[in-house]
Structure formats: structure tokens, C-alpha cells
Design an enzyme around this catalytic site. Structure first.
Site, PDB file in Angstrom:
ATOM      1  N   ASP A  75       4.346  39.407 -10.168  1.00 26.49           N
ATOM      2  CA  ASP A  75       3.335  38.650  -9.441  1.00 26.49           C
ATOM      3  C   ASP A  75       1.924  39.086  -9.826  1.00 26.49           C
ATOM      4  O   ASP A  75       1.518  40.225  -9.612  1.00 26.49           O
ATOM      5  CB  ASP A  75       3.537  38.859  -7.936  1.00 26.49           C
ATOM      6  CG  ASP A  75       2.607  37.964  -7.141  1.00 26.49           C
ATOM      7  OD1 ASP A  75       2.510  36.773  -7.490  1.00 26.49           O
ATOM      8  OD2 ASP A  75       1.965  38.456  -6.187  1.00 26.49           O
TER       9      ASP A  75
ATOM     10  N   LYS B  48      10.155  39.471  -0.820  1.00 29.66           N
ATOM     11  CA  LYS B  48       8.718  39.694  -1.018  1.00 29.66           C
ATOM     12  C   LYS B  48       8.291  41.002  -0.356  1.00 29.66           C
ATOM     13  O   LYS B  48       9.091  41.681   0.285  1.00 29.66           O
ATOM     14  CB  LYS B  48       7.946  38.525  -0.440  1.00 29.66           C
ATOM     15  CG  LYS B  48       8.215  37.199  -1.143  1.00 29.66           C
ATOM     16  CD  LYS B  48       7.188  36.158  -0.747  1.00 29.66           C
ATOM     17  CE  LYS B  48       7.224  34.969  -1.698  1.00 29.66           C
ATOM     18  NZ  LYS B  48       6.095  34.068  -1.462  1.00 29.66           N
TER      19      LYS B  48
ATOM     20  N   LYS C 248       4.172  24.991  -3.305  1.00 24.54           N
ATOM     21  CA  LYS C 248       2.823  24.498  -2.952  1.00 24.54           C
ATOM     22  C   LYS C 248       2.761  22.982  -3.098  1.00 24.54           C
ATOM     23  O   LYS C 248       2.047  22.446  -3.953  1.00 24.54           O
ATOM     24  CB  LYS C 248       1.769  25.177  -3.830  1.00 24.54           C
ATOM     25  CG  LYS C 248       1.693  26.681  -3.605  1.00 24.54           C
ATOM     26  CD  LYS C 248       0.561  27.327  -4.381  1.00 24.54           C
ATOM     27  CE  LYS C 248       0.538  28.834  -4.104  1.00 24.54           C
ATOM     28  NZ  LYS C 248      -0.504  29.545  -4.864  1.00 24.54           N
TER      29      LYS C 248
ATOM     30  N   GLU D 196      10.159  40.069  -5.792  1.00 24.01           N
ATOM     31  CA  GLU D 196       8.779  39.952  -6.276  1.00 24.01           C
ATOM     32  C   GLU D 196       8.190  41.356  -6.389  1.00 24.01           C
ATOM     33  O   GLU D 196       8.240  42.128  -5.433  1.00 24.01           O
ATOM     34  CB  GLU D 196       7.983  39.115  -5.268  1.00 24.01           C
ATOM     35  CG  GLU D 196       6.551  38.879  -5.663  1.00 24.01           C
ATOM     36  CD  GLU D 196       5.796  38.134  -4.561  1.00 24.01           C
ATOM     37  OE1 GLU D 196       6.119  36.965  -4.306  1.00 24.01           O
ATOM     38  OE2 GLU D 196       4.923  38.746  -3.923  1.00 24.01           O
TER      39      GLU D 196
ATOM     40  N   ARG E 297       0.826  -1.215   0.000  1.00 26.44           N
ATOM     41  CA  ARG E 297       0.000   0.000   0.000  1.00 26.44           C
ATOM     42  C   ARG E 297       0.858   1.261   0.000  1.00 26.44           C
ATOM     43  O   ARG E 297       0.523   2.241  -0.663  1.00 26.44           O
ATOM     44  CB  ARG E 297      -0.902  -0.025   1.252  1.00 26.44           C
ATOM     45  CG  ARG E 297      -1.951   1.053   1.320  1.00 26.44           C
ATOM     46  CD  ARG E 297      -3.084   0.870   0.316  1.00 26.44           C
ATOM     47  NE  ARG E 297      -2.921   1.715  -0.825  1.00 26.44           N
ATOM     48  CZ  ARG E 297      -3.298   1.409  -2.054  1.00 26.44           C
ATOM     49  NH1 ARG E 297      -3.885   0.244  -2.307  1.00 26.44           N
ATOM     50  NH2 ARG E 297      -3.093   2.245  -3.045  1.00 26.44           N
TER      51      ARG E 297
END
Lengths: 276, 276, 276, 276, 276, 276
Positions: free
Chosen positions: C213, C162, C130, C192, C95
């Protein structure tokens, strides 16, 4: 998993992990104590935060205090660290805190002498990976406390193509292309070279940083002239207090120097503990 | 939980724990390599076993070989260590193995100079707990490689009653009695003293080892005379190449010396790796 | 400390760390088994090495075999992985190996559809941070198996300034200077930005990479034109199969896309085990 | 050893375990910050506790707040999580907290759509072991947040006799007897069967739960009729939103569905951080 | 993370984790040795596998051999375990292996005396959770070696509703319903009761197992009669060799007995080691 | 790395590391509880600190209280430990705390009976290394609570030359010399002997402690007479309540007795928990 916490744990474990038998035989109740650390010679301080962590690690209720920061100049006789807390904790932390401070301040002190010697303000002096096993990040902090810069921390956070990589890739060009294709767009590519011919290949292949390894002053001067701003130039090898300014005079941008960490000696400090 | 394995793990982790990005970008297939470590100056060897463990830890299939043992004298230019195995493993282990060897051999070399200097064969020269955090047991091995002996490894494997213990216990006698009652019958009890009066108290309380801390030659001579074989006598503090024989001449049995570990400098060695 | 080994250990532990009670009740002796993993739909493979490690981790004597590599196209019905070994090990690994393969191949498959869609060969498509907690490096490998590139692995191996950094530093210029002074000479500095004015500030401060961005196509086109090769340009935000080529058409160098990892679904695979 | 803490540690380590180099270059002093997490689409919430733990893990002094609980419906635009604390901690926790929340809420949302679809209130919908490696217990919580039930957590906390066990034991009867004799009197014994004949053998051997694996509706109906309340009946295989009610209509007690976890996509959320 | 490996590691660490100083002082080269373990009284064997693991853990190359299995009757004077390997490893493993074997065989031997005493073959005798901290799974294996059965291993793998749960839930019915709704369909629900009235409530609420706690023989007989096969009946409390058959005579299905583990004494065994 | 913390962790993990499923099904909100531990027979207390640590480990906010200390005599019916805190924590800690207390108090109680029996106040009664794996330091504390002394804790903190060491070294003299040369000057050297001839060799080689292994009373008397204060004399083997004073009468200084730890039975205690 943090490496600083790990080396503190290891250092405490090897010193008193199974107990402090003398103290345990004698202390049947809890005592409060005060400790001070005194400089027995003049030096540049490094390790003040790790010393605090050592005592905090043993006993969260310890109170540590210092009016100095890493990089400060400490004079002979100066009390530069105080700690108050459980006597048992002070006795356990004493040797470990001193062992960190004496080594890290030794590195900061040696580094400062290199920084003071260097007459070329635009040249960046850096350390290398020749550090004591397990103390890498602390020793690199000590180098910064001494006023120099860091080279990459590990094989992971900076690219440096060396002779073996070139052999395996077939050529400097192949090696640089392979790296640029596979790494992120946030990393510069450095290549180590030993001849002027290799310098040319590196420039052609668009290396972003070129390390001149163990070249003599004349070779370095020629290399800098050829590169002419197309890449950052780093000199490496046989860097000493004597050679430092001669290397800088060749026009290189960066000088990396292993001696900052591996030729440092511990500074002389001691701790006095009293019950209160 | 073994401390040597832990420091090796930590040292490898800080150097390449998240990978060797340069090599990984370039090596798409597996290569075999050979590495040799060369002495670039003359020194006393220590760390040969830990160097082997470094490579074995990365890759169990590495073959390490050395015709030398810890304690041997290595001449400049001598190849004293060979390793064969996966190129990736050699590149990962290179810096870490060198960092161990250069520091430990530095300690063995400095220790040997103390041992050679000492003209009293019956006096036992020992290290202290002033070692690099995390490297305690390796550095104590290096001291033995240099020809000296070890003092206790930690606060756990030897009893040493210091000023704070005496204050808490009320007197030297109380402190010794408390320890003898609570510890096993296999431990000797050592007391640190600074005056001749304390020496007398220690003898009266049947201390088995007495440490004369920072006494001058005259005081030491008097103490040795008073003790007269009733306890082992250890001298501690300000031990240097210069003071060594003068201290020994006072008749003490043991001289403990922090400089063996904390004043050592790394020896100069380098590794060459070739693909095969 | 290696993160891939850690996630395998964790995955095995959560599935059978305290045992497989059914099997242990029934198997009183040791049996040999063979297992094959079959594709029940067509997909791009990723995870073949981690699947092998799962079985090897349970039992070093397992023999794993696959004639496919990560990045290969697997057809429905194809047997792409075989393992032979102790039946108990196969039942324990089944599994967990499937769970890794189905997720990682899902990411590789989705990534490949993006790569195939992209009509601009010089534009570099990358992932983001992410990713599924604990699977970062495996999912980044899956992205490469799908044919795209990686953005930085973590907050540690790449610099990205940022909005919060700019606020704290006071200005884009301050932020870039602070970073360049403190980091190594091997890292590029990315900023950014959200407006054309910020683009100008970034160029003036010599940013090496600029992330646009959530800009619209027109803004991106203007930014690229203004930058004019003085920095690498990255587009970020709302990247989908539909928007991909429109973004690329603006002339950016890099497009980073979170969907590659967080919108992927598991592929359908199953394992059959037989005693032999 | 707790698995949730382990996956949080691993997730934080892979994202910022060696530091957040950008922020560390810029933040020379400590700043306070506030963060909010916003829903960019509508979904069912899961992961609120793990998000809190992420920030608490980095810095015990963070204050987290949410007026929502797992299982709540969050509307697009809603601010459903607030955190206040050290800016460095917020920047470190941001991506990891979001990565947990987006995946777990994705599972809760998909599960809720299955639960809403199911027209048979007495039928228990459960998950399987087809979960993301390392996230098993969190994903099973997400399934409960979505309104469904859990099947066994691991191979350790529930008995399920499969084809291989039957082969090894010789027969269904042998397998059930072996298990009943060896396990505690608190475990029910489940057997996986594929034919009506096996159903009969399982009933004869007094199986307490019978899993009908990949049977068609007609076979399931026959099996349920034959079993007639003598065991709990579970249907497994090819469960989708389309087939769900058809399977339930056959009279089974439990439907287990891997899609709840392995076909879920992340929900769209983002965090905004401000210094205060 | 496996608990058996952990207790072996801990046991070895506490005995020789920092070394075997005597042996290390004397053995300058490697020696081979043979060891045999002899029974100095008659007993039932348990722990043979863990003894092997102890030696294997120290040195993978040790060869262990025994012609006996757990549960076998060992006669006084019998050599029941042999090990061959590095002398250092044998000396390190000796005491730890003996300490495991003497305790586990003590439990198996005491358990066998209970099993032999019990005249009701259909009554299942089980242990409890009253085991030595850290040795739970080994001691439960020893109980099985003695011929009895296991109750749940931990709070995790079996449900047992006790008085506190009933108070919190409001009633036995509420408690059982809460559990059945939240747990998987593979767990039986056991309730601990002390009165006949509670027995009735438990049956009404469809408890699957009922534990009669500290009831006298008459109460137990009444309870069994009332339950009449509708639930498994377990007797608990004050179980001794004397009371065993009287309890069984009341008609209960299961008798759980803490004495099996917590009243056992070590058996007398010793090891002889020879160099070869 | 502390062994006491490790055994507590292991004990808690094996009992509820994956949760307390019954309680978690029922407690949807947090409850406060009070627990008391009651003696169901008379005994000597040991383990009070470890019991506190168990509850503190689960929940730092638990309040533990006892008016008794290790070594105190507890009467039947006495409430000797109270704990207040979160109900979930009390239920998790209950069994583990009891399991520690019942075993450790069993050892203290048995030891006290030996101590009370011994009519020779100058003879030191000690334990051995025959302790439960993982509980070494706790059981040695229990022995001290019972009024006896400890022998060495491990192979690391005391030197004991046994038959194998003598064989390898060539003679008792060689073995003692090797040890004295290699160990620190703080360790006494003990030799195990079985004949009067070996006693003589040991004295000649200046052994500091001599263990008479399994000698009869006459041999012991002769050995003591021969040694005549030149070494500490320890008797070992077949020490029981019956033989104790006869051995002491031979004039030995130390009697080591394995029965103190390996023949102890758990004392009878129980915990009552109420919600508040």
C-alpha cells in the site's frame, strides 16, 4: 435485506402477522410477563441470538437474558433463556423463538456427535448447501456451534466447477482457465471430479481445490497420493458417522457432509410464561 | 406478500442472489438444459408445486413436468420431476428445489407412517405450530399430503384459550365470554385444560372445543365421558407412534402431534442436469 | 433483491415514479414511437444491457436492438441503440437509459486508456471499491468492458486484512490464523502491508496475496524480490496513467486503481424519438 | 420509500450486505473506534448529512460530528468529519460514506467554479436531469451547495413541453392548452423551442417559460428581444465555462447546464480509523 | 412504488392475502367463470381502470371488458363491466373491485352534481387534500371523471404558503421571497390569506395565486376587485351546493371544495358470477 | 407487513413522501409546535390510535395526548387530540391524521345510530366486507367503536359457502362436507341460502351458521322457525335504519349491514398548529 432479519419477519408474520385473536379478545389492558425456556433433554445450544432477536423484533423493550452461548452443552432440565416484557409480546414470540431454537440446536447437537467421532484433528469437517430454505446462514452458524466448519455459503462466495461446467467449457483445463481469467485474484478454484483421470487433468490445470465426489476409499487414497499436496483435497458423498473416519484415513483434507443439516431432528424444549 | 413466494425468494436469494460466479465465468453464451430429479429411497411426495415455482421464479420459460402429485408414493429409483430450460436457470434452481422437496417429502412420509398406524378412522390427526420458521404453510400442506389434518395455521385463524389467558381473565368462564363477545360468530372457542375440574368449568362456560393437555389415558377417558359430546375433544402432548392408538382409544375426537413436523428427516433425492 | 434491478427501479422512480405530467396531459390515446441513441463523441461502450432493461422495465413490449456489445468502440455519429414501443414508455425511459449509458461508457472509456497504456501483459489491472453508491456491479462490469479486471465486489466476497484488523488481532500472524480458521477453504487471504518488515511477517504467516500500500518503486521492487513467488503481489495507491508502467516494472502481479471509476466523466450521447 | 434512504440502503447492501468477512473472522468481541475524514485536496463540501446517515444507519449509537456544512470550502489537509462508535460499524460505513462524499463534493466544487465564473447576478444557473441514476436528489443538493439552482427534480414536478409533445398535440398552441386544462393552477407551463417562429407561437399561446434549445447567441438575443418579459426565458445546450457569460449576455433569465453533474470528478479524501 | 398498485395490493391482501378458505376447500380443479357488474342505481362512473387492474393483478389471463369510460353516465340496471377468467380469481377480485368502483363512482357522481350546479363556466372547481388515506390519486381521478379539476396532489407538487409559514418567515413578503429563491422557476407561489390587508401584502410580494380562506362574499368581492388580475384568486372553505354560485359570483377564478371527496357515499352496484 | 402500518405509510407517502416543498423552502432551522384537533360537529370518535401512529411515524419524538378513547361521544367544539413536536412533523402529519379521523369517526357515528335504533339486545349487528380498500381493519375497529360487531375480516378467517361454491360442489351437502373435511376443527361453516328449501338442505348437512340472503320478513320468520336453534341464523341484504327492527323481529340471531361502512360520511374536524 439481511437474510436473518427476513426469516425472522417471515416466521413472525406466518404465526401472528394478522394478530393473536385469542389474546386480543382477552387483554384489554397491558400486562407484564416473564418467560423461561427449559431443556427437556440434553443438547448442544444454537440460536440464542436469533431467539433474542425474535422478542426484540416484536417489542424493543423486552429484556432477554442467557448465561449460555451457542456451542454450550445444555443439560436436561436446565433453564437456558429468560425473557421479560409485555405479556402480549411474550405470547407472540414464544412459538417462533422455540421453533428456531429447537431446529438450530438439533443441528448443533448432530454436528457435535460427528465432530466427537472424528479421530483426525487435521481433517476439516464441513457442511454443504443442503439446508432448510431460508435458514441457510443460521444453520451454518449452528454447524459452527457444533464444532465443524462451513463450506461456501452460496453460489456466490466460492467457486466450484462441476460436470456441467466442464461439458460446457469443453474440458477441465478450459473451465479452470475461464474462471481464473474472469474471477478476482482472491478466489481459489475448486473442481469436482469422479475419476483419477480427472484428478490428473485438474492438477495439470492448476486447480487449487479438488473435490472427490462419491469415490470409494481406494480411489480416494490413490487420488490423495497423486495430488501429493499440490491442491487441497475434499471428499464428498455418503458421509455418515460410520464412514467418517474411514474417509479421513484416506488422507483427504476436507470432508463435506450434508447430513449435518438435513438429518438433524429438533431438540425438545418448552417455554413457561407467567404474568408478574 | 404471499408467504410461499416470500420463502422461495429468500431461499433463492441466500443461494444465488448475488449470482452463481462459477457458471457466470464459464457460460458466455446461453445453453439449454434438461434436469431430472430421482428418488434415492422410497417416500411420500410433497413439494411438487413449490419445486415448479422455484424454477418458474428464476425463469418464466422453464417447462416443469411431473406425473406425480403431492401425497403419491414414490419408489426408489423413480424419476418424479423433469424440468427443461435455460441451463443457468437449472443450475440456480437445483439446490433450492431439492432442499424444499427433501424436507417436505420427509414430513409427508413421517405423517403417512402415523396415519397408517392409527386404527381409529374417526379420530382426526392434526399437526401443531411446531414448524420450521418460514415454512409453516408448506409444511402444513405436507402434513395433508401425508394424510393427516391441519390444526390452526397461526394465532390469527383459530381461537385457543391457554393458561395465561385464563389467569388474565380471572376464570375460564370470563375468558370464554370475553372471546365470544369480541370475535366473529364464525369461530369456535377452544380451551386448553389440564384437570378434570377445568373440563367441567369449560363445559359450563360452553366451550366448543376442549384440549386435554398432557393428561394420562385415565384422565382422558374420564374427560371424554364427562364431556359426552357437548364439545369436540382434542388430546395434545407426548404423541408418538407408540402412544397414538392408546390415546385414540380414550375416545377423543382429535389428536394433535408436533412430531409430524419437527421429527421429520429429509428424504434422499438428487438431480441430474444435462445440456441438450 | 437483485441490486441491478434495484438501481433501475430507483432511477426510474426518482425520474418519473409519480408520473410524467406533461406527457399525461397531452397523450389522451396511445402512440407508437421509435428512438435511437447517437454517439456525439467516440468512446468504449458499456451499459447496453442495463439500457435495454430500463425500457423493458417500463413496458415489457418495448423492442430494443443494438448491433454492439459492451466493450465495443463506438465512433462519433454512430447510432448504437434502437428502441421501438409505446411513446409514453420511450419518453419515460429516455433520460434514465442515457444517464446509465453515459456514466458506464465513461468508465469503460477511461479504463481502456489505462489498459492500452499498460505495457506489461502479465500484470492484472483491477478496479477498487471506490464506485458510485448503488452502481457497484454495473461500474465493475464497465471496468471489464474497458478490458481490466475486478477486485473484490464487496466486503463479503474477498478477504483483505488491513491495519485495523492487525491491531485488533495483535499481529499479522494472529490475524491470518484467525481468518484461515473461520473462513471456508475456498478463499485466499490477502494482507495489506506498508513496510518490508510487514511483508516478511505476511510471508511467514503464509498470506496468499500481499497488497503493497502506497509504497515507492524501490520498496515495491524489494518486496517483490523478497516474496519471490510465494504470494501474489498487488500494488495499490497513486496509480495514474503516468505511474502505471513504472509500478508494473517493479514486478508486481496486480495493480488496483480507483481512478478507473472515480475519475471517469460521462460520454456525450443523445436520444431522438419519433412517433411512427 | 424515501429515495435518499433507499440509495444508502442499496450502497450499504452492495458493499457489506452479506457481511464483512475479514472483520467477522477477527473481531470476536466488540471494540470502540474513532474515525476522521481528511481532505487530500481543496474543494467545496457536499454530502455531510448523507455521510452521517450512513453511519447512523449501520449503528444508531454512532456519534458523528462536523464543524462544516454543505457549501463550505474545505482546505487540503483539513479534518472535516469525525465519527465515533463500534469499530465494526466504522469499517462497514467507511467506503460508502467516502464514496458519497467524494462524488457529491466533486459536483459542488465544479458547480462553484461555474457560479464564480458567471458575471450576471440576475441570471439563474440550474442543473438538468443528467444525474447519476439513484442519486438525483443528492446531486441536486450538491448543485445548491455549489451555489446554483435546481431545474425540475423529475418528470412529475414541472411541466416541459418538448418536440414530441408538440407533434402529438398538433401544435404548440394545442399542447399548451391541453396542459393548462389538465394540470393544476399552480404549475407554470414551459415549452422547448428551436426557432424564432416557435418562440412566437409559444408567446401567442401564453407559455409561461420558454426554453431556447441549442440556439446560437444571435438567435437567443432575438428571442429575448421578441419575448420582452412576457415569459421567463431559459437557455439550454452546450453550456460550458467558456460559453457561460456569452449566453448570459443575450439577456436570458435562466441557463441550464448538464455539465454541473455529469462532468464532475470525485474529490480526493480518505478516512483513518483507530481503535480507542 | 406506484401508489395505485400499492393500494390494490393492500386491498387484495387484506381481503384474501392468506387465501380464500371456503373456495380452496371446494375447488379441487380449475373452473372458468364469467362475471358481470350491474348498476343498482344511476350514477357517474369512475374506477373502471382500477377494477380491471384488480382482476389482472390476481390473474394475468383474466379478460376484462367495458364499453364505458370514467365519466360516463350509468343507468340503473345497466351491465357496465364484464370479466372472464379463472373462477378462483373472479371470487377473489369480486369484493375488492366492487369496493373501489362503489367509492370512486360515488365521488364522481357527487362531483358531477356540483359541476352541473355551477353556473359560471370560467370558474374552475377543484378538490382538496381531504381524501381517503391511500386513495388520493384514484379519488382525484374520480373528481376529474365528475368534471371538476384537481388542486395539488400532495405537499410536493404545489406551493401553498399558510399561516404557520408566514409566522416562521416573519412576513408574507419574507415567505414568498424564500420560496421563490429556493424552488424551481416552474412553480407558481400561492399564499393563503384571511384578511384584505394580507391580500395587499401578497400582491405586493408578487404572489402568483392567492387563496381567500373562509372569507364572506363581501370580503371576497373586495379582494377580487383589489387584486384585479394581478394574481389567480382561489376561494376556499364552506363550499356547498348552496354556496357554490354565490362564491363564484364574487369573481374568483378557482373554488376548492373538500366535500367532493369527503361527503361522497358509495353507489349501489353488485356482481354476478357464473361458471361457464 | 402489518396492514395498518402499510396504509399509514401509503397515506403519508402520497401526501408528503417526496417532501413538503413549501415548508422546506422556509424552515431553515428547526421549530417546535403544538397542534390541537377540534370537533366542528358532534360525533362518535374512532381513529385516535391511528392518529397517534401517524405523528409517531413521522417523528418518534412527537408527544400525542387525548383524554378520549374510541367509542366516546365528542361534542361540537371539543378539543379531543393534542400533539406537540417538531413543526415540520406536525405540518406533514396534519392532513393525514385528519383524513383518518374524519372517515373512521364517520363510520363510528353512523354505526352508533344503528345500534341505538336496534330494539333487540340479543341480536348481533355486524358489518360486511364492503369497506374502503386498504382500510378494512381500521373500519372494522370503527364499527366496534360504534357498538356493533364484526363479520369475518377477510376470505381467510371465516367460512361462507355461496351460490358459486354450491354449483361447483354439486349440492349444499357436498359443499359442507368438503369444507368440513379440509378445514380445521376450529371453524364454523356458514352457508348462504335464498330459499326455504335450501335452508332445509343446509340443516340436513349440519351447517353451523345459515345466512338468509335478501329474504322478505315472512320468509325469514319461516326459516327461523324451521331452523329452531339448530344453527345460528344471519340476515343479510337491504338493511337500513328503517328495516332494522323489522328484520330483528323475525327472530334472526345476526344482522349484517354494509351501510355501516359504505354509507358513512366524514365528520367535520380541523387542526390548529402554533409554533411554541
Amino acid at each position: 435485506m439481511n437474510t436473518i432479519e427476513n426469516i425472522i419477519k417471515l416466521a413472525l408474520f406466518e404465526d401472528s402477522g394478522l394478530g393473536d385473536i385469542t389474546t386480543e379478545c382477552i387483554l384489554s389492558e397491558s400486562f407484564s410477563g416473564k418467560g423461561i425456556i427449559v431443556a427437556k433433554e440434553s443438547f448442544i445450544l444454537s440460536g440464542i441470538e436469533v431467539a433474542k432477536k425474535v422478542f426484540k423484533f416484536i417489542d424493543l423493550n423486552c429484556e432477554c437474558f442467557s448465561s449460555f452461548s451457542d456451542g454450550d452443552h445444555i443439560k436436561e432440565g436446565e433453564i437456558f433463556f429468560k425473557v421479560q416484557g409485555d405479556l402480549l409480546a411474550l405470547l407472540k414470540g414464544e412459538r417462533v423463538a422455540l421453533n428456531f431454537l429447537q431446529r438450530l440446536s438439533g443441528i448443533a447437537t448432530l454436528t457435535r456427535s460427528y465432530v466427537n467421532e472424528l479421530e483426525y484433528p487435521d481433517v476439516r469437517l464441513t457442511d454443504t448447501r443442503k439446508t432448510t430454505p431460508g435458514l441457510r446462514s443460521l444453520e451454518k452458524e449452528a454447524v459452527r456451534a457444533g464444532g465443524a466448519h462451513n463450506h461456501r455459503m452460496s453460489l456466490y462466495d466460492g467457486i466450484l466447477i462441476k460436470d456441467n461446467h466442464i461439458v460446457v467449457a469443453g474440458s477441465i483445463k478450459n473451465a479452470i482457465n475461464a474462471v481464473k481469467n474472469r474471477t478476482t485474484h482472491l478466489m481459489k478454484v475448486e473442481v469436482e471430479v469422479t475419476t483419477l483421470d480427472q484428478v490428473k487433468q485438474a492438477i495439470e490445470a492448476e486447480a487449487e481445490v479438488i473435490m472427490l465426489d462419491n469415490m470409494n476409499y481406494k480411489q480416494m487414497t490413490q487420488a490423495v497420493k497423486y495430488i501429493n499436496g499440490r491442491a487441497v483435497v475434499e471428499a464428498s458423498g455418503n458421509v455418515s458417522l460410520t464412514s467418517l473416519n474411514k474417509i479421513a484415513a484416506t488422507g483427504v483434507d476436507v470432508i463435506s457432509c450434508g447430513a449435518l443439516t438435513h438429518q438433524a431432528r429438533s431438540v425438545d424444549i418448552s417455554m413457561r410464561i407467567n404474568t408478574v
